[in-house]
Design an enzyme around this catalytic site. Structure first.
Site, PDB file in Angstrom:
ATOM      1  N   GLY A  25     -54.388  -2.128  29.529  1.00 50.07           N
ATOM      2  CA  GLY A  25     -53.050  -1.770  29.976  1.00 50.07           C
ATOM      3  C   GLY A  25     -53.070  -0.791  31.131  1.00 50.07           C
ATOM      4  O   GLY A  25     -52.180   0.047  31.277  1.00 50.07           O
ATOM      5  N   VAL A  76     -55.524  -9.017  26.149  1.00 51.27           N
ATOM      6  CA  VAL A  76     -56.082  -8.419  24.936  1.00 51.27           C
ATOM      7  C   VAL A  76     -55.843  -9.268  23.694  1.00 51.27           C
ATOM      8  O   VAL A  76     -56.443  -9.012  22.643  1.00 51.27           O
ATOM      9  CB  VAL A  76     -55.553  -6.988  24.701  1.00 51.27           C
ATOM     10  CG1 VAL A  76     -55.990  -6.049  25.803  1.00 51.27           C
ATOM     11  CG2 VAL A  76     -54.034  -6.974  24.513  1.00 51.27           C
ATOM     12  N   SER A 154     -47.475   5.378  18.999  1.00 47.35           N
ATOM     13  CA  SER A 154     -46.128   5.776  19.411  1.00 47.35           C
ATOM     14  C   SER A 154     -45.538   6.639  18.314  1.00 47.35           C
ATOM     15  O   SER A 154     -45.960   6.575  17.154  1.00 47.35           O
ATOM     16  CB  SER A 154     -45.252   4.535  19.603  1.00 47.35           C
ATOM     17  OG  SER A 154     -43.890   4.884  19.747  1.00 47.35           O
ATOM     18  N   TYR A 167     -41.917  -3.371  16.637  1.00 45.17           N
ATOM     19  CA  TYR A 167     -42.641  -2.332  17.373  1.00 45.17           C
ATOM     20  C   TYR A 167     -43.151  -1.248  16.426  1.00 45.17           C
ATOM     21  O   TYR A 167     -44.322  -0.851  16.488  1.00 45.17           O
ATOM     22  CB  TYR A 167     -41.713  -1.729  18.425  1.00 45.17           C
ATOM     23  CG  TYR A 167     -42.395  -0.770  19.368  1.00 45.17           C
ATOM     24  CD1 TYR A 167     -43.270  -1.232  20.351  1.00 45.17           C
ATOM     25  CD2 TYR A 167     -42.173   0.600  19.294  1.00 45.17           C
ATOM     26  CE1 TYR A 167     -43.902  -0.355  21.229  1.00 45.17           C
ATOM     27  CE2 TYR A 167     -42.784   1.481  20.174  1.00 45.17           C
ATOM     28  CZ  TYR A 167     -43.652   1.000  21.125  1.00 45.17           C
ATOM     29  OH  TYR A 167     -44.268   1.871  21.987  1.00 45.17           O
ATOM     30  N   LYS A 171     -47.098  -0.257  15.641  1.00 49.03           N
ATOM     31  CA  LYS A 171     -47.623   1.069  15.958  1.00 49.03           C
ATOM     32  C   LYS A 171     -48.046   1.817  14.694  1.00 49.03           C
ATOM     33  O   LYS A 171     -48.994   2.628  14.739  1.00 49.03           O
ATOM     34  CB  LYS A 171     -46.590   1.866  16.749  1.00 49.03           C
ATOM     35  CG  LYS A 171     -46.329   1.291  18.142  1.00 49.03           C
ATOM     36  CD  LYS A 171     -47.593   1.242  19.003  1.00 49.03           C
ATOM     37  CE  LYS A 171     -47.306   0.848  20.433  1.00 49.03           C
ATOM     38  NZ  LYS A 171     -48.518   0.868  21.288  1.00 49.03           N
TER      39      LYS A 171
END
Length: 271
Positions: A25, A76, A154, A167, A171
């Site tokens: 990233g 990835v 995160s 999300y 995380k």
């Protein structure tokens, strides 16, 4: 643009001189900022991203700091591609010392509107992609008899809010992966940690602001201003602030710190 100002001025150190860091990233955001920070401290940088233009730009900015830096295309979510790319880096420079697993996405939808495809894609990039990267680098770090992995999680890995199921799950899972890899690699002197950034001024967060802000009846700027007010420090973070914490975790100063998920969020989550 959100990505501007990724590099902190005045960092003059050679504490990573000659060491090899792989950053997924790296085409922008926190990954790009990490690449520049390690370049400032004289590491060799392998920038990995599917964003060819952004990745090439990051590598070029690293080279202007007097270090070797390469830009390699890498998805990835492709296990074979990850293995081959890490092998190419190790062959070029004789090994790998550090991994920063920063590749990630955010889609964001209320639970009942969240498609199976969104769920699977987010977990595949954010969690499975990090797993592939951690697995690929492990043998090189064992050979080195040390080194570091830093996974970019995160604050959503520690808490949640509406329209973030996929999300937050990815995380949170990344924090669990970090602990497990830390346990396995500790006997070889390898440290494995995660950071949990708060709202940081990146293009991804700008996209979130536009999408979620519209749902809440706010402009992107108004949504970002509200997020700054939510934070005890009263502002959003800059990518270079995350990069500084990552560099600390990779340094000799953090050799006795492993298996942790550090909240770098201006006080949003205090555990």
């Amino acid at each position: 643009m959100m990505e501007q100002g990724m590099m902190r001025a005045g960092v003059e150190s050679a504490r990573f001189a000659g060491q090899v860091v792989v950053i997924t990233g790296a085409g922008g955001g926190i990954g790009g900022a990490c690449a520049l920070r390690f370049a400032q401290e004289q590491a060799r940088i392998a920038c990995l991203d599917i964003d060819a233009a952004g990745n090439a730009q990051t590598a070029e900015r690293c080279r202007t700091l007097g270090v070797e830096a390469i830009a390699l295309p890498c998805d990835v979510t492709d296990a074979a591609a990850v293995e081959a790319t890490f092998a190419a880096v190790a062959a070029r420079w004789g090994g790998i010392d550090m991994l920063v697993a920063s590749a990630g996405i955010y889609t964001g939808a209320p639970l009942e509107e969240l498609s199976t495809a969104q769920w699977l894609t987010t977990l595949h990039v954010n969690l499975t992609g990090a797993f592939y990267s951690n697995r690929a680098v492990a043998s090189y770090l064992r050979e080195r008899g040390g080194g570091s992995i830093i996974n970019i999680s995160s604050m959503a890995g520690k808490t949640s809010w509406p329209a973030s199921a996929e999300y937050s799950a990815s995380k949170s899972g990344l924090i669990g992966l970090t602990r497990s890899v830390a346990m396995e690699l500790a006997p070889y002197g390898v440290t494995v940690n995660a950071i949990c950034p708060g709202n940081t001024l990146t293009n991804m967060v700008a996209g979130v602001a536009a999408r979620v802000g519209a749902r809440d009846g706010l402009s992107a700027d108004a949504w970002l201003q509200q997020r700054a007010k939510d934070c005890p420090l009263g502002r959003l973070a800059h990518p270079w602030e995350m990069a500084g914490v990552v560099a600390f975790l990779a340094s000799q100063d953090a050799r006795y710190l492993t298996g942790q998920a550090l909240e770098v969020d201006g006080g949003m989550v205090m555990s």
